[in-house]
Design an enzyme around this catalytic site. Structure first.
Site, PDB file in Angstrom:
ATOM      1  CB  SER A   1       9.029 -22.959  -6.884  1.00 36.10           C
ATOM      2  OG  SER A   1       8.496 -22.014  -5.983  1.00 36.10           O
TER       3      SER A   1
ATOM      4  CB  ILE B   1       1.068 -12.568 -16.147  1.00 37.78           C
ATOM      5  CG1 ILE B   1       1.154 -14.098 -16.346  1.00 37.78           C
ATOM      6  CG2 ILE B   1       2.058 -11.826 -17.058  1.00 37.78           C
ATOM      7  CD1 ILE B   1       2.414 -14.764 -15.806  1.00 37.78           C
TER       8      ILE B   1
ATOM      9  NE  ARG C   1      -0.328   7.947  20.182  1.00 36.95           N
ATOM     10  CZ  ARG C   1      -1.628   8.069  20.435  1.00 36.95           C
ATOM     11  NH1 ARG C   1      -2.304   9.121  20.001  1.00 36.95           N
ATOM     12  NH2 ARG C   1      -2.241   7.126  21.120  1.00 36.95           N
TER      13      ARG C   1
ATOM     14  N   GLY D   1      -2.670   1.520  17.106  1.00 33.42           N
ATOM     15  CA  GLY D   1      -3.978   1.369  16.453  1.00 33.42           C
ATOM     16  C   GLY D   1      -4.075   2.165  15.163  1.00 33.42           C
TER      17      GLY D   1
ATOM     18  CD  GLU E   1      10.749 -10.277 -10.638  1.00 31.73           C
ATOM     19  OE1 GLU E   1      11.965 -10.373 -10.836  1.00 31.73           O
ATOM     20  OE2 GLU E   1      10.093  -9.272 -10.912  1.00 31.73           O
TER      21      GLU E   1
END
Lengths: 252, 386
Positions: free
Chosen positions: B130, B155, B266, B338, B361
């Site tokens: 930072s 990088i 579902r 699950g 970033e």
């Protein structure tokens, strides 16, 4: 070689179509170029690339919004667009083919490619009608095409093998799935499409009127929803399955 | 949302490409820890690597919105490919396009834009994350060259990159006022790409160290003025933030799409789970967060395109999209129960991938510092002070 490509701009294959009081409601559907027409356009680009020169001109009949479909094909690599602008969507293939034939007469292409059918109404008739009106041969449902010495050699897949059909050019060829793998429009292609010539023309300018006494769509309904299937398990259910097949389904 | 015809065409093309060419191999690239070797050239053919740069440098000449939409669409199916595109464009290419001399642009932009090689940027170091002012990599003037020594870490793209934009200290006591930016090619003596990091998410993307040992870089490849490099990197990160916002937006949208579909398929208690209010609230909240994130990311991109200041808006968009995106991915996995925890379902990967957006970033915390400083300096909202 000048190649005309006829494209239809219709609801995407994944679009949800609603029926409201017997009429189709496509207002929330996403539109795109009918996939068979994308094969046709790709084939035109491939022929021109292999010959080293030529021009691919895309044609469409329909309302203003169809211009987006033409621009998609310009982005893929077509050179020029001709949009026959109508107020509404034309659902009569006779009218569409009269308009296309009139516009094609002005262009005199060496070859006309189209999808063998549109994926919306599934009629598969416009290409054939255009050929008839121009007095030139047509081959539909073509899955392989070779252009040589002023002829088109077309392959049609049938159940038991392939048919090879040869026609002199100009001719109308209807593309089937398998003819090629359409390319994606490149980002540079999307930028170039804006600068490519695109002309608009009206039915009146072509001197074509809407035919009368024609077949018309009078209603649309969805098929009845399927009832839930029945599940049988274990060898002991065989007797019951046979009974139901005989008495209920009446298939044996 | 209000986007141009070009933007719409880019969205459709990127979506089709992502669905047909990337989605089927996304799980495998995550598993194997590298991109499919065929993918970079395939994307190059379509012009993905040079979207917002001028045609004279082999770019597509499009607006930033088109680029942001491409990152979003690709990230919906594969965050690894999304961050590769974002880091290449915003970090590896932008500083050269924005700060390079004509000679530098002519040398590096065409191969970057055409995807001949990718671009990477090196700012972070083992001891300077930072706090970029703590850069320990040093560059010492030697005739018409500079000699670099030091190590860069985390990088992105380095294994695929052919050019690197890096920060080195040319006046260590001056801290941020003593940083200079350099560009160099991959194959130069004294430079090597270090170990491949084994990451939680975005595993298909490449993250490594860069090591400089008496590495000689000609002064002609200095980017910008001596000791003025900090500004180059801060401007670069401003734009990079919009692309990380788009990455977060895309990953979270992809996870949401999976959850919405799954909740309708579902069945529990004899009905689809989307009938239950507990699930409905998660879906409604997730979609609302995505909507807000999309507005913020697009707004920052529009400011950028119009040449207006986007520093604060980009930071806000990235912060919001990253936090909201992580929450959306969490709920998407929860809706899967699950099945969301196993690798057969893509939400498991998306849940891991999104976390980087809160760190890379600039962490969330650094973004709050950036935003707060701008509030104190310029007030808020901006239009009250115009």
């Amino acid at each position: 070689m000048k190649i005309a490509v006829l494209i239809k701009y219709c609801p995407d294959s994944e679009a949800a179509i609603n029926v409201v009081s017997g009429k189709l409601d496509t207002s929330s559907a996403k539109f795109s170029v009918s996939p068979y027409d994308e094969y046709a356009c790709e084939e035109a680009l491939k022929i021109i690339e292999s010959q080293g020169s030529g021009e691919a001109v895309v044609f469409n009949v329909g309302p203003e919004k169809n211009g987006k479909g033409l621009r998609d094909e310009l982005a893929r690599g077509a050179d020029r667009a001709v949009h026959i602008v109508t107020e509404k969507e034309i659902t009569c293939p006779e009218f569409t083919s009269r308009l296309l034939a009139a516009a094609l007469k002005q262009e005199n292409p060496d070859l006309i490619l189209c999808g063998w059918k549109g994926i919306d109404y599934d009629l598969g008739i416009t290409g054939t009608k255009v050929a008839e009106k121009l007095g030139i041969p047509h081959v539909m449902v073509v899955s392989k095409l070779t252009i040589a010495d002023g002829k088109a050699i077309c392959t049609r897949q049938v159940d038991s093998g392939d048919e090879i059909i040869e026609v002199p050019l100009p001719a109308v060829i209807g593309a089937q799935k398998g003819l090629n793998e359409p390319r994606y429009p490149s980002l540079k292609g999307i930028m170039k499409a804006k600068k490519k010539p695109a002309s608009q023309i009206t039915p009146a300018q072509l001197g074509v009127e809407e035919p009368t006494g024609k077949a018309m769509y009078t209603g649309f309904t969805f098929p009845p929803s399927k009832s839930a299937g029945k599940k049988f398990e274990g060898p002991e259910s065989v007797v019951e399955v046979v009974r139901l097949l005989r008495e209920e389904a009446k298939v044996i | 949302m209000d986007i141009s015809c070009d933007n719409r065409m880019v969205r459709e093309m990127a979506r089709d490409f992502a669905r047909n060419e990337i989605a089927p191999i996304a799980a495998q690239m995550d598993e194997q820890g590298h991109l499919d070797p065929g993918l970079i050239p395939k994307m190059a053919e379509l012009g993905f690597w040079g979207i917002p740069w001028p045609e004279e440098y082999s770019g597509a000449g499009m607006d930033v919105m088109s680029y942001i939409i491409a990152v979003e669409e690709i990230s919906r199916v594969c965050g690894s490919t999304g961050i590769t595109l974002a880091a290449h464009t915003s970090l590896g290419t932008y500083p050269i396009a924005a700060f390079g001399t004509e000679e530098q642009k002519k040398k590096f932009l065409p191969p970057l834009c055409s995807g001949e090689y990718l671009g990477a940027m090196g700012l972070t170091e083992p001891g300077a994350g930072s706090d970029a002012g703590g850069t320990k990599t040093v560059a010492i003037r030697n005739g018409s060259d500079w000699i670099l020594n030091g190590t860069k870490t985390f990088i992105t793209n380095s294994e695929y990159a052919g050019s690197f934009v890096i920060a080195a200290s040319t006046d260590p006591p001056a801290k941020t006022h003593g940083i200079t930016a350099f560009i160099h090619e991959r194959d130069i003596p004294g430079f090597r790409v270090g170990k491949h990091e084994n990451k939680l998410g975005l595993r298909g993307s490449s993250t490594t160290e860069l090591i400089y040992e008496d590495c000689r870089i000609p002064d002609s490849q200095r980017l910008g003025e001596v000791n003025k490099g900090f500004k180059v990197f801060m401007k670069t990160l401003d734009g990079g933030r919009i692309s990380i916002g788009a990455l977060a937006l895309g990953i979270a949208q992809g996870a949401f799409n999976e959850a919405l579909k799954y909740s309708q398929e579902r069945e529990q208690f004899d009905q689809p789970i989307c009938n239950f209010q507990g699930v409905q609230w998660m879906l409604a909240e997730s979609a609302t967060k995505l909507e807000a994130a999309r507005h913020m990311v697009y707004h920052a991109a529009r400011l950028y395109s119009r040449g207006e200041s986007y520093h604060r808006e980009a930071a806000m968009a990235k912060l919001f999209a990253a936090v909201a995106g992580r929450e959306v991915c969490n709920d998407a996995l929860q809706i899967h129960g699950g099945y969301g925890y196993i690798k057969e379902f893509p939400v498991e990967r998306m849940y891991r991938d999104i976390k980087l957006c809160e760190i890379g970033e600039g962490t969330n915390e650094i973004h709050k510092m950036v935003i707060a400083r701008s509030l104190i300096k310029d007030g808020y909202p901006r239009h009250d002070f115009e």
